[in-house]
Scaffold this active site. Sequence first.
Site, PDB file in Angstrom:
ATOM      1  N   TYR A 109     -22.960  22.472   5.755  1.00  0.00           N
ATOM      2  CA  TYR A 109     -23.994  21.902   6.508  1.00  0.00           C
ATOM      3  C   TYR A 109     -23.987  20.820   7.718  1.00  0.00           C
ATOM      4  O   TYR A 109     -22.869  20.379   7.923  1.00  0.00           O
ATOM      5  CB  TYR A 109     -24.937  20.902   5.499  1.00  0.00           C
ATOM      6  CG  TYR A 109     -25.981  20.292   6.013  1.00  0.00           C
ATOM      7  CD1 TYR A 109     -27.287  21.086   6.079  1.00  0.00           C
ATOM      8  CD2 TYR A 109     -25.956  18.945   6.622  1.00  0.00           C
ATOM      9  CE1 TYR A 109     -28.481  20.520   6.688  1.00  0.00           C
ATOM     10  CE2 TYR A 109     -27.237  18.406   6.942  1.00  0.00           C
ATOM     11  CZ  TYR A 109     -28.271  19.010   7.089  1.00  0.00           C
ATOM     12  OH  TYR A 109     -29.741  18.635   7.749  1.00  0.00           O
ATOM     13  N   TRP A 111     -25.556  19.947  11.970  1.00  0.00           N
ATOM     14  CA  TRP A 111     -26.294  20.315  13.259  1.00  0.00           C
ATOM     15  C   TRP A 111     -25.679  20.836  14.489  1.00  0.00           C
ATOM     16  O   TRP A 111     -25.970  21.535  15.200  1.00  0.00           O
ATOM     17  CB  TRP A 111     -27.066  18.920  13.815  1.00  0.00           C
ATOM     18  CG  TRP A 111     -28.213  18.649  13.322  1.00  0.00           C
ATOM     19  CD1 TRP A 111     -28.811  18.674  12.033  1.00  0.00           C
ATOM     20  CD2 TRP A 111     -29.384  18.628  14.178  1.00  0.00           C
ATOM     21  NE1 TRP A 111     -30.113  18.256  12.053  1.00  0.00           N
ATOM     22  CE2 TRP A 111     -30.580  18.354  13.241  1.00  0.00           C
ATOM     23  CE3 TRP A 111     -29.803  18.396  15.401  1.00  0.00           C
ATOM     24  CZ2 TRP A 111     -31.753  18.051  13.536  1.00  0.00           C
ATOM     25  CZ3 TRP A 111     -31.101  18.092  15.924  1.00  0.00           C
ATOM     26  CH2 TRP A 111     -32.021  18.076  14.914  1.00  0.00           C
TER      27      TRP A 111
HETATM   28  N1  LIG Z   1     -28.209   6.985   5.032  1.00  0.00           N
HETATM   29  C1  LIG Z   1     -28.523   8.107   5.544  1.00  0.00           C
HETATM   30  N2  LIG Z   1     -27.815   9.303   5.564  1.00  0.00           N
HETATM   31  C2  LIG Z   1     -28.169  10.376   6.321  1.00  0.00           C
HETATM   32  C3  LIG Z   1     -29.613  10.146   6.932  1.00  0.00           C
HETATM   33  C4  LIG Z   1     -30.490   9.211   6.527  1.00  0.00           C
HETATM   34  O1  LIG Z   1     -31.545   9.235   6.991  1.00  0.00           O
HETATM   35  N3  LIG Z   1     -29.759   8.087   6.091  1.00  0.00           N
HETATM   36  N4  LIG Z   1     -29.866  11.611   7.526  1.00  0.00           N
HETATM   37  C5  LIG Z   1     -29.608  12.791   7.026  1.00  0.00           C
HETATM   38  C6  LIG Z   1     -30.039  13.759   7.855  1.00  0.00           C
HETATM   39  S1  LIG Z   1     -31.639  14.053   8.122  1.00  0.00           S
HETATM   40  C7  LIG Z   1     -29.020  14.861   8.304  1.00  0.00           C
HETATM   41  S2  LIG Z   1     -29.821  15.965   9.249  1.00  0.00           S
HETATM   42  C8  LIG Z   1     -27.771  14.632   8.334  1.00  0.00           C
HETATM   43  C9  LIG Z   1     -26.910  14.959   9.739  1.00  0.00           C
HETATM   44  O2  LIG Z   1     -25.874  15.231   9.363  1.00  0.00           O
HETATM   45  P1  LIG Z   1     -24.776  16.164  10.155  1.00  0.00           P
HETATM   46  O3  LIG Z   1     -25.463  17.181  10.769  1.00  0.00           O
HETATM   47  O4  LIG Z   1     -23.493  16.699   9.657  1.00  0.00           O
HETATM   48  O5  LIG Z   1     -24.247  15.328  11.552  1.00  0.00           O
HETATM   49  P2  LIG Z   1     -23.667  15.531  12.895  1.00  0.00           P
HETATM   50  O6  LIG Z   1     -23.213  14.365  13.349  1.00  0.00           O
HETATM   51  O7  LIG Z   1     -24.842  16.116  13.762  1.00  0.00           O
HETATM   52  O8  LIG Z   1     -22.544  16.571  12.607  1.00  0.00           O
HETATM   53  C10 LIG Z   1     -22.377  17.670  13.541  1.00  0.00           C
HETATM   54  C11 LIG Z   1     -20.885  17.862  13.575  1.00  0.00           C
HETATM   55  O9  LIG Z   1     -20.758  19.051  14.175  1.00  0.00           O
HETATM   56  C12 LIG Z   1     -19.459  18.785  15.211  1.00  0.00           C
HETATM   57  N5  LIG Z   1     -19.864  19.881  16.129  1.00  0.00           N
HETATM   58  C13 LIG Z   1     -20.769  19.750  17.331  1.00  0.00           C
HETATM   59  N6  LIG Z   1     -20.648  21.037  18.122  1.00  0.00           N
HETATM   60  C14 LIG Z   1     -19.736  21.911  17.349  1.00  0.00           C
HETATM   61  C15 LIG Z   1     -19.529  23.259  17.412  1.00  0.00           C
HETATM   62  O10 LIG Z   1     -19.939  24.077  18.231  1.00  0.00           O
HETATM   63  N7  LIG Z   1     -18.559  23.708  16.383  1.00  0.00           N
HETATM   64  C16 LIG Z   1     -18.121  23.069  15.348  1.00  0.00           C
HETATM   65  N8  LIG Z   1     -17.238  23.581  14.583  1.00  0.00           N
HETATM   66  N9  LIG Z   1     -18.478  21.618  15.278  1.00  0.00           N
HETATM   67  C17 LIG Z   1     -19.394  21.165  16.054  1.00  0.00           C
HETATM   68  C18 LIG Z   1     -19.861  17.489  15.744  1.00  0.00           C
HETATM   69  O11 LIG Z   1     -18.806  16.915  16.496  1.00  0.00           O
HETATM   70  C19 LIG Z   1     -20.240  16.796  14.532  1.00  0.00           C
HETATM   71  O12 LIG Z   1     -19.006  16.308  13.941  1.00  0.00           O
HETATM   72  O13 LIG Z   1     -27.275  13.237   8.019  1.00  0.00           O
HETATM   73  C20 LIG Z   1     -28.029  12.888   6.701  1.00  0.00           C
HETATM   74  N10 LIG Z   1     -27.470  11.470   6.304  1.00  0.00           N
HETATM   75  N1  LIG Z   2     -32.090   9.735  18.142  1.00  0.00           N
HETATM   76  C1  LIG Z   2     -32.197  10.522  17.019  1.00  0.00           C
HETATM   77  N2  LIG Z   2     -33.249  11.252  16.783  1.00  0.00           N
HETATM   78  C2  LIG Z   2     -33.171  11.942  15.488  1.00  0.00           C
HETATM   79  C3  LIG Z   2     -32.100  12.062  14.701  1.00  0.00           C
HETATM   80  C4  LIG Z   2     -30.891  11.416  15.238  1.00  0.00           C
HETATM   81  O1  LIG Z   2     -29.961  11.431  14.526  1.00  0.00           O
HETATM   82  N3  LIG Z   2     -30.996  10.597  16.199  1.00  0.00           N
HETATM   83  N4  LIG Z   2     -32.097  12.877  13.759  1.00  0.00           N
HETATM   84  C5  LIG Z   2     -32.906  13.955  13.550  1.00  0.00           C
HETATM   85  C6  LIG Z   2     -33.141  14.548  12.191  1.00  0.00           C
HETATM   86  S1  LIG Z   2     -31.957  15.625  11.683  1.00  0.00           S
HETATM   87  C7  LIG Z   2     -34.205  14.306  11.487  1.00  0.00           C
HETATM   88  S2  LIG Z   2     -34.268  15.052  10.041  1.00  0.00           S
HETATM   89  C8  LIG Z   2     -35.253  13.258  11.887  1.00  0.00           C
HETATM   90  C9  LIG Z   2     -35.407  12.374  10.752  1.00  0.00           C
HETATM   91  O2  LIG Z   2     -36.762  11.944  10.904  1.00  0.00           O
HETATM   92  P1  LIG Z   2     -37.236  10.728   9.938  1.00  0.00           P
HETATM   93  O3  LIG Z   2     -36.828  11.101   8.483  1.00  0.00           O
HETATM   94  O4  LIG Z   2     -38.836  10.537  10.050  1.00  0.00           O
HETATM   95  O5  LIG Z   2     -36.781   9.543  10.733  1.00  0.00           O
HETATM   96  P2  LIG Z   2     -35.945   7.927  10.308  1.00  0.00           P
HETATM   97  O6  LIG Z   2     -35.446   7.215  11.380  1.00  0.00           O
HETATM   98  O7  LIG Z   2     -34.905   8.320   9.124  1.00  0.00           O
HETATM   99  O8  LIG Z   2     -37.222   7.241   9.605  1.00  0.00           O
HETATM  100  C10 LIG Z   2     -38.450   7.062  10.500  1.00  0.00           C
HETATM  101  C11 LIG Z   2     -39.004   5.576  10.172  1.00  0.00           C
HETATM  102  O9  LIG Z   2     -39.422   5.636   8.745  1.00  0.00           O
HETATM  103  C12 LIG Z   2     -39.647   4.361   8.362  1.00  0.00           C
HETATM  104  N5  LIG Z   2     -39.383   4.157   7.000  1.00  0.00           N
HETATM  105  C13 LIG Z   2     -38.175   4.421   6.373  1.00  0.00           C
HETATM  106  N6  LIG Z   2     -38.691   4.270   4.862  1.00  0.00           N
HETATM  107  C14 LIG Z   2     -39.826   3.994   4.810  1.00  0.00           C
HETATM  108  C15 LIG Z   2     -40.791   4.008   3.661  1.00  0.00           C
HETATM  109  O10 LIG Z   2     -40.390   4.090   2.463  1.00  0.00           O
HETATM  110  N7  LIG Z   2     -42.008   4.003   4.073  1.00  0.00           N
HETATM  111  C16 LIG Z   2     -42.871   3.901   5.276  1.00  0.00           C
HETATM  112  N8  LIG Z   2     -44.040   4.104   5.310  1.00  0.00           N
HETATM  113  N9  LIG Z   2     -41.960   4.094   6.254  1.00  0.00           N
HETATM  114  C17 LIG Z   2     -40.591   4.100   6.061  1.00  0.00           C
HETATM  115  C18 LIG Z   2     -38.647   3.533   9.234  1.00  0.00           C
HETATM  116  O11 LIG Z   2     -39.294   2.844  10.213  1.00  0.00           O
HETATM  117  C19 LIG Z   2     -37.914   4.498   9.856  1.00  0.00           C
HETATM  118  O12 LIG Z   2     -37.429   4.150  11.051  1.00  0.00           O
HETATM  119  O13 LIG Z   2     -34.895  12.760  13.018  1.00  0.00           O
HETATM  120  C20 LIG Z   2     -34.343  13.378  13.975  1.00  0.00           C
HETATM  121  N10 LIG Z   2     -34.270  12.787  15.369  1.00  0.00           N
HETATM  122 MO   LIG Z   3     -31.909  15.798   9.295  1.00  0.00          MO
END
Ligand SMILES: Nc1nc2c(c(=O)[nH]1)N[C@H]1C(S)=C(S)[C@@H](COP(=O)(O)OP(=O)(O)OC[C@H]3O[C@@H](n4cnc5c(=O)[nH]c(N)nc54)[C@H](O)[C@@H]3O)O[C@H]1N2
Ligand SMILES: Nc1nc2c(c(=O)[nH]1)N[C@H]1C(S)=C(S)[C@@H](COP(=O)(O)OP(=O)(O)OC[C@H]3O[C@@H](n4cnc5c(=O)[nH]c(N)nc54)[C@H](O)[C@@H]3O)O[C@H]1N2
Ligand SMILES: [Mo]
Length: 763
Positions: A109, A111
């Site tokens: 998994y 991005w």
């Molecule tokens: N506590 C908590 N944890 C969370 C979340 C949260 O809200 N709270 N959010 C979750 C969510 S929504 C997501 S999507 C995940 C994200 O988790 P990930 O998608 O695993 O996070 P990234 O940091 O984008 O990791 C991408 C990795 O790919 C590498 N990379 C970039 N380009 C390339 C390439 O071309 N080739 C290869 N081989 N590698 C490359 C980058 O250096 C990086 O290490 O985290 C989740 N974790």
């Molecule tokens: N800059 C930046 N942008 C991103 C990402 C990133 O890593 N960096 N990650 C991307 C990815 S993979 C994803 S999946 C999306 C995630 O998008 P979301 O899941 O919507 O993003 P979060 O920042 O985890 O949460 C948004 C806000 O929800 C509120 N919140 C948290 N818990 C609760 C709750 O229980 N109730 C209510 N009402 N509000 C709550 C908090 O204020 C929090 O800041 O964002 C994407 N955009």
């Molecule tokens: Mo995500």
Amino acid sequence: MTRYTASHWGIYEVHADEAGEPRLAALTGDPDPSEIGLHQLDPAILDTRVARPAVRKSWLEKGPGADPHLRGKEPFVEVSWETALDLVAAEVERVRRTHGNEAIFGGSYGWASAGRFHHAQSQVHRFLNTAGGYVWHTASYSLGAAHVIMPRIVARMDDLMSQHTTWDVMAEHTELFVTFGGVPRKNAQSSPGGAGFHRVTPGLQAMAEAGVRFINIGPCEDNLDPVCRAEWIRCRPNSDTALMLALAWQLVADGRHDTGFLATHCTGFDRFLPYLTGEADGVAKTPDWAEPLTGVPAERIVRLAREMVDHRTMLNIAWSLQRAEFGEQPFWMFVTLAAMLGQIGLPGGGFGAGYGPANTMGTPHRKLPGPTLSQGLNPVARYIPVARIADMLLNPGAEFLHDGARRTYADIRMIYWAGGNPYHHHQDLNRLEMAWRKPETIVIHEPFWTASAKRADIVLPVTTAMERNDLGYSSQEGFLVAMRQIRPPFAEARNDYDIFLALAERLGLSEPFGEGRDEMGWLRHLYGQMRGRWAEKGVAIPEFETFWEEGLVDLSSEAAPVVMFEAFRADPEAHPLSTPSGKIEIFSEAIASFGLPDCSGHPEWRAPREWLGAPGRAEGMLHLISDQPSQKLHSQLDMSPHSRGAKQDDRELVHVNPADAARRGLSDGDVVELFNSRGRCLGAVRVNPAVMEGVVRMATGSWYDPQPDGLEKHGNPNVLTQDVGTSSLAQGCAAQSCLVELRGPINADARVTAFDRPKLLTA
Ligand SMILES: Nc1nc2c(c(=O)[nH]1)N[C@H]1C(S)=C(S)[C@@H](COP(=O)(O)OP(=O)(O)OC[C@H]3O[C@@H](n4cnc5c(=O)[nH]c(N)nc54)[C@H](O)[C@@H]3O)O[C@H]1N2
Ligand SMILES: Nc1nc2c(c(=O)[nH]1)N[C@H]1C(S)=C(S)[C@@H](COP(=O)(O)OP(=O)(O)OC[C@H]3O[C@@H](n4cnc5c(=O)[nH]c(N)nc54)[C@H](O)[C@@H]3O)O[C@H]1N2
Ligand SMILES: [Mo]
């Protein structure tokens, strides 16, 4: 001729600085460009690059399975590409011959980077499929619960995301915009594969100028642009379902729910109503009932229900709400509430399933399928819901439930990862450390020495998007981008594709994997396929050579205003939904038939184990929100000056309400320890009245950096979060249900070492 590149943060122009070195600039015309992507060429990030193939010392000396507890704790030996490729090919072969392809976890998994050909997950999946398959994953950390619940009750998430009512329509028709979890600008910087023009901030501004009233419900205030002048309704984290139920109860009490729409466009309201009124369980879900659960005054709930029904109201929900225990419920109840208001399909009314989590929602651009590298077919049936990886590794052969089916975890001997960072994304990282010892071999392709790379056995250095040629396209972002190579590969880095091709050659699979094409051959091929498909849809784009020379195809002529579910509203028989009944399912026969103990046939309030209302919650425990970071995407570019500049001496900030800070004698800048039974980490206090009392917020993304005694020095909240599924229905990530304590101020002199390379030996 201007050159361009695409990234998750947007499209950038490539210019030359005074010394003739390439530098990135915002795309001309982008109304709200993201600064994050400008740092892709920052020399400061090179210190963390992986220069040469590297093998963990014990693994190299003693072979697969050697001293797995030393992962992340011992030096690597740098080897030649020939040696590294021979080792990896032989290990893939050994594992599949000895244990079968079901012993390889290739879910991988993550991005990765923008670019449709060099998309790392597609590459690793294609390679492993060519080699007989792998254990895969479903859904995402983003939308674990929503991916399962939404198709059963209304529509697939992808179909919802692509048809959100456009910002111009909302500016014209919406009167009241009620959002659960804001519309954070920080999150709207990105779209997977490449944001185009950033439309969320200007979209909100136009709505504010048109006089739309905004109400922001949740634990944080600063996730909506100040231009919206929103009313903030403080609501305890994870309690939104209770609030929505009380709003629904009030609609019924006032006789204002839209019985016509519920009859013609929905099923099962009659099965849900007895629960709402309390006839079924003796508990009426009244505003008075919800007040102590949510912290929202009953009187405000009553008024809000009436305001919503009296105005053209758009409801919005952040994805974070379903990234919690019972995360299916707020999404289900949200759709139910919108259905009861009866404005679904009207211009400016109804709901959005996430304005804000990406730039995409609210796009006027037509959905056109982009260039896609075929991943082939996977003969292995075994999979995991993505966030169950540690469970799988720790419990081979154990049963688990998912989407109504009973399955078993595979017995994993080898992990192959490309394009993701499990030591960023997974919860309860101390538990992951235990699980990570199970496989005999862990191979990772990485440009950077991330925490995951440091905990692998074989690390293969890969190029970044700056160092190769690719096609940039993200559906509905309005542009197609020629991502021409900007600089040569760093040190010995190679493209993921070239690595897999070299492995395929060693396994006698180069023809099925590579089809005889090199990088440019593939780009021409994928572009040509897409061009043919688009021509059939009446969309003409130039020949490849012209596109490659011109650099950008502007697809904005295909843009048009959208009203979500307009056709379904007009004629639900002619335009049914993809649910079993073709209607919105307020009661789901299918889900009810699963007989799950933690998810019944209609939306319900279920208290999580960890939240502010938990019985026996120790005095002083705070609800931790680990949201998305504003200065980076997940863990990517955490080493950039932009990301490091927003921390305090390399410590992540923890936002604390002034009352909670005062009670503990904490002030701005104090270093504190956040802890619970699962882990401990450091953070630097930022006193912030925009976070409600009882709640602390620490963004994700600071690279995991534990000391030998287990204290994480950098500020990675995933040492604290719970590694449990949302419920046995979806088994999604539940990171947002998490209680912690704070200790401090403390003297923390330990230097953050997350960005140091591991100790490297030469062979
Ligand atoms: N506590 C908590 N944890 C969370 C979340 C949260 O809200 N709270 N959010 C979750 C969510 S929504 C997501 S999507 C995940 C994200 O988790 P990930 O998608 O695993 O996070 P990234 O940091 O984008 O990791 C991408 C990795 O790919 C590498 N990379 C970039 N380009 C390339 C390439 O071309 N080739 C290869 N081989 N590698 C490359 C980058 O250096 C990086 O290490 O985290 C989740 N974790
Ligand atoms: N800059 C930046 N942008 C991103 C990402 C990133 O890593 N960096 N990650 C991307 C990815 S993979 C994803 S999946 C999306 C995630 O998008 P979301 O899941 O919507 O993003 P979060 O920042 O985890 O949460 C948004 C806000 O929800 C509120 N919140 C948290 N818990 C609760 C709750 O229980 N109730 C209510 N009402 N509000 C709550 C908090 O204020 C929090 O800041 O964002 C994407 N955009
Ligand atoms: Mo995500």
